[in-house]
Design a protein around this motif. Structure first.
Motif, PDB file in Angstrom:
ATOM      1  N   ASP A 161      -5.719   2.579  -7.283  1.00  0.00           N
ATOM      2  CA  ASP A 161      -5.239   3.835  -6.665  1.00  0.00           C
ATOM      3  C   ASP A 161      -6.330   4.495  -5.831  1.00  0.00           C
ATOM      4  OD1 ASP A 161      -6.996   4.749  -8.545  1.00  0.00           O
ATOM      5  OD2 ASP A 161      -5.555   5.973  -9.649  1.00  0.00           O
ATOM      6  N   LEU A 162      -7.491   3.801  -5.720  1.00  0.00           N
ATOM      7  CA  LEU A 162      -8.602   4.229  -4.852  1.00  0.00           C
ATOM      8  C   LEU A 162      -9.215   5.585  -5.248  1.00  0.00           C
ATOM      9  CD1 LEU A 162      -7.006   3.286  -1.386  1.00  0.00           C
ATOM     10  CD2 LEU A 162      -8.528   1.896  -2.800  1.00  0.00           C
ATOM     11  N   THR A 163      -9.070   5.938  -6.526  1.00  0.00           N
ATOM     12  CA  THR A 163      -9.609   7.249  -6.934  1.00  0.00           C
ATOM     13  C   THR A 163     -10.898   7.135  -7.742  1.00  0.00           C
ATOM     14  OG1 THR A 163      -8.205   7.206  -8.905  1.00  0.00           O
ATOM     15  CG2 THR A 163      -7.337   8.298  -6.919  1.00  0.00           C
ATOM     16  N   TYR A 164     -11.062   6.028  -8.485  1.00  0.00           N
ATOM     17  CA  TYR A 164     -12.242   5.932  -9.331  1.00  0.00           C
ATOM     18  C   TYR A 164     -12.661   4.479  -9.434  1.00  0.00           C
ATOM     19  CZ  TYR A 164     -15.304   6.417 -13.390  1.00  0.00           C
ATOM     20  OH  TYR A 164     -16.380   6.380 -14.239  1.00  0.00           O
ATOM     21  N   HIS A 165     -13.866   4.221  -9.020  1.00  0.00           N
ATOM     22  CA  HIS A 165     -14.424   2.866  -9.064  1.00  0.00           C
ATOM     23  C   HIS A 165     -13.452   1.848  -8.469  1.00  0.00           C
ATOM     24  CE1 HIS A 165     -17.884   4.249 -11.261  1.00  0.00           C
ATOM     25  NE2 HIS A 165     -17.185   4.575 -12.360  1.00  0.00           N
ATOM     26  N   ALA A 166     -13.041   2.111  -7.259  1.00  0.00           N
ATOM     27  CA  ALA A 166     -12.048   1.243  -6.624  1.00  0.00           C
ATOM     28  C   ALA A 166     -12.556  -0.186  -6.490  1.00  0.00           C
ATOM     29  CB  ALA A 166     -11.679   1.795  -5.251  1.00  0.00           C
ATOM     30  N   GLY A 174       0.840  -1.206   0.000  1.00  0.00           N
ATOM     31  CA  GLY A 174       0.000   0.000   0.000  1.00  0.00           C
ATOM     32  C   GLY A 174       0.868   1.246   0.000  1.00  0.00           C
ATOM     33  N   LEU A 175       0.295   2.361  -0.470  1.00  0.00           N
ATOM     34  CA  LEU A 175       1.029   3.626  -0.548  1.00  0.00           C
ATOM     35  C   LEU A 175       0.068   4.787  -0.298  1.00  0.00           C
ATOM     36  CD1 LEU A 175       3.554   5.345  -1.368  1.00  0.00           C
ATOM     37  CD2 LEU A 175       2.643   5.287  -3.696  1.00  0.00           C
ATOM     38  N   TYR A 176       0.537   5.707   0.503  1.00  0.00           N
ATOM     39  CA  TYR A 176      -0.214   6.949   0.701  1.00  0.00           C
ATOM     40  C   TYR A 176       0.778   8.110   0.702  1.00  0.00           C
ATOM     41  CZ  TYR A 176      -2.965  10.640   2.886  1.00  0.00           C
ATOM     42  OH  TYR A 176      -3.577  11.838   3.152  1.00  0.00           O
ATOM     43  N   ALA A 177       0.592   9.028  -0.254  1.00  0.00           N
ATOM     44  CA  ALA A 177       1.501  10.168  -0.399  1.00  0.00           C
ATOM     45  C   ALA A 177       0.670  11.457  -0.336  1.00  0.00           C
ATOM     46  CB  ALA A 177       2.268  10.078  -1.716  1.00  0.00           C
ATOM     47  N   GLN A 208       1.127  13.989  -8.000  1.00  0.00           N
ATOM     48  CA  GLN A 208       0.029  13.028  -8.047  1.00  0.00           C
ATOM     49  C   GLN A 208       0.068  12.190  -9.310  1.00  0.00           C
ATOM     50  OE1 GLN A 208      -2.620  12.569  -5.733  1.00  0.00           O
ATOM     51  NE2 GLN A 208      -1.303  13.729  -4.349  1.00  0.00           N
ATOM     52  N   ALA A 209       0.683  12.749 -10.372  1.00  0.00           N
ATOM     53  CA  ALA A 209       0.771  11.987 -11.621  1.00  0.00           C
ATOM     54  C   ALA A 209       1.688  10.786 -11.472  1.00  0.00           C
ATOM     55  CB  ALA A 209       1.289  12.893 -12.741  1.00  0.00           C
ATOM     56  N   ILE A 210       2.622  10.861 -10.523  1.00  0.00           N
ATOM     57  CA  ILE A 210       3.543   9.755 -10.315  1.00  0.00           C
ATOM     58  C   ILE A 210       3.021   8.783  -9.260  1.00  0.00           C
ATOM     59  CG2 ILE A 210       5.867   9.152  -9.538  1.00  0.00           C
ATOM     60  CD1 ILE A 210       6.809  11.810 -10.661  1.00  0.00           C
ATOM     61  N   THR A 211       2.543   9.306  -8.163  1.00  0.00           N
ATOM     62  CA  THR A 211       2.159   8.448  -7.040  1.00  0.00           C
ATOM     63  C   THR A 211       0.687   8.091  -7.010  1.00  0.00           C
ATOM     64  OG1 THR A 211       1.686  10.328  -5.573  1.00  0.00           O
ATOM     65  CG2 THR A 211       3.965   9.555  -5.666  1.00  0.00           C
ATOM     66  N   ASN A 212      -0.143   8.839  -7.751  1.00  0.00           N
ATOM     67  CA  ASN A 212      -1.604   8.683  -7.686  1.00  0.00           C
ATOM     68  C   ASN A 212      -2.152   9.003  -6.294  1.00  0.00           C
ATOM     69  OD1 ASN A 212      -1.944   7.922 -10.399  1.00  0.00           O
ATOM     70  ND2 ASN A 212      -1.443   5.781  -9.883  1.00  0.00           N
ATOM     71  N   GLY A 213      -1.314   9.524  -5.420  1.00  0.00           N
ATOM     72  CA  GLY A 213      -1.756   9.900  -4.084  1.00  0.00           C
ATOM     73  C   GLY A 213      -1.799   8.734  -3.138  1.00  0.00           C
TER      74      GLY A 213
END
Length: 411
Positions: free
Chosen positions: A277-282, A69-72, A82-87
């Protein structure tokens, strides 16, 4: 008197503590059973067998469960792009990976492990031969001490009988007091030699137990070692040359492994699970993927040629060592055979001389009963007897040691 008392105690102690006899086979079996080196080498053989199983298992599909998992965070405009990590992202994948290896390459790897086991097996045989040779050599040494002790005991008993007779003749004025005292000094010297020979036997007997890994302080007599000159195997079947054959096979197989390492390598993989990346339709980010990788060697900067040169140098060293050992082997075999033959001829001559000396002592004893013998002549005859018998014991032991050295190559 104190020497006579010491001698009697010595004999009694020896007789009471030597009720058990031990043979050469007993010590050989104990030493082979107790040797930590042989146990270690056998464990290495078992470990090499496990390496073959490990190689086979490593070629099966490898299945792994991977998660991460990753959270930035971006705070007031500061943070990773955000383009690299997707947040943020989270994944949990089940992956399967398999490497394809050619059958010839796999057989060469198995053969390399087989040669390793064969080399260890040959080392075990050589180690057993070394251990046996050392045990037999020490056994022969201790047995020679025992023979020397028994001979000294026999001489003391003989002198004791002569001393009783001489004492009576001295009291009858057949011989002078000085003659009796001269003979008594000779007797006391032999009693001292008897005690020293017993101590030497005890020391070498204790060393024999030590080498065999036997924890035992009891005293025992050794039986005669049944050692005969063996018929040696041909050089082609000798374990002493087998390692050179194994090294040759290993080097040839090493060249094959070098060639196989430059062939194309294919690897396929597949995975399935959750990756988002939990941003759209995860909740829809469940899926799978598959792929492959192919490596085709083209140029290695000359590494392959250098590996060949290393193998060629090892082969040259192997041939040099083999030729040198071949000459040493035959030189030692011929030398031991010649020395054994010479010892056997010498033993025959010594036995003939012993018979003459024993006849002389018998005649001297008869002359002493009538007072027609000089005590100095009797002492001289006894000393000659001692010298000849000691020479016989040393020659017999030397012959047994030479046979042991010769038989070392009998495997």
């Amino acid at each position: 008197m104190k020497y006579i008392v010491s001698f009697i105690l010595c004999v009694l102690l020896y007789g009471s503590s030597s009720a058990q006899n031990r043979s050469l086979d007993y010590y050989l079996n104990q030493s082979l059973s107790n040797s930590p080196l042989l146990k270690d080498l056998n464990n290495q053989v078992l470990s090499a067998q496990l390496d073959s199983l490990r190689l086979k298992a490593g070629l099966k599909p490898q299945v792994n469960l991977n998660g991460g998992g990753l959270y930035a965070p971006v705070i007031r405009g500061y943070g990773y792009s955000q383009a690299i990590t997707n947040g943020q992202s989270i994944d949990g994948l089940l992956s399967v990976n398999k490497t394809f290896v050619g059958k010839s390459y796999l057989n060469a790897q198995y053969y390399a492990l087989q040669l390793q086991r064969d080399s260890l097996g040959n080392i075990i045989h050589l180690s057993e031969q070394d251990l046996k040779k050392n045990i037999i050599a020490q056994y022969i040494t201790a047995y020679g001490d025992l023979q020397q002790y028994n001979f000294n005991k026999e001489v003391v008993e003989l002198l004791g009988k002569e001393e009783d007779l001489l004492k009576k003749l001295t009291r009858s004025n057949v011989y002078r007091q000085s003659d009796y005292l001269t003979f008594l000094v000779t007797l006391q010297q032999q009693q001292l030699q008897l005690a020293q020979s017993r101590l030497q036997y005890k020391n070498d007997f204790a060393l024999l137990n030590y080498l065999a890994g036997i924890r035992d302080t009891t005293f025992a007599q050794l039986t005669e070692p049944a050692i005969t000159k063996a018929v040696l195997p041909s050089v082609a079947n000798s374990i002493f040359f087998k390692q050179y054959k194994l090294d040759s096979l290993r080097l040839n197989n090493g060249r094959k492994l070098v060639d196989y390492s430059y062939r194309p390598k294919l690897n396929i993989f597949a995975d399935g699970g959750y990756n988002s990346d939990l941003t759209y339709h995860a909740y829809k980010n469940f899926g799978a993927s598959a792929g492959f990788s192919l490596i085709v060697p083209i140029y290695d900067g000359g590494v392959r040629k250098l590996l060949y040169k290393k193998l060629n140098l090892e082969e040259q060293s192997r041939q040099t060592y083999k030729a040198f050992f071949y000459n040493q082997y035959h030189q030692q075999i011929d030398q031991y055979s010649q020395q054994i033959t010479e010892n056997e001829k010498l033993i025959v001559q010594i036995n003939d001389q012993i018979r003459y000396v024993e006849s002389l002592i018998k005649v001297d004893t008869e002359l002493m009963q009538t007072g027609d013998l000089k005590i100095s002549d009797l002492i001289l005859a006894i000393n000659n007897y001692l010298t000849v018998k000691n020479t016989l014991t040393q020659t017999v032991i030397s012959r047994l040691q030479l046979i042991n050295q010769f038989n070392y190559y009998n495997r």
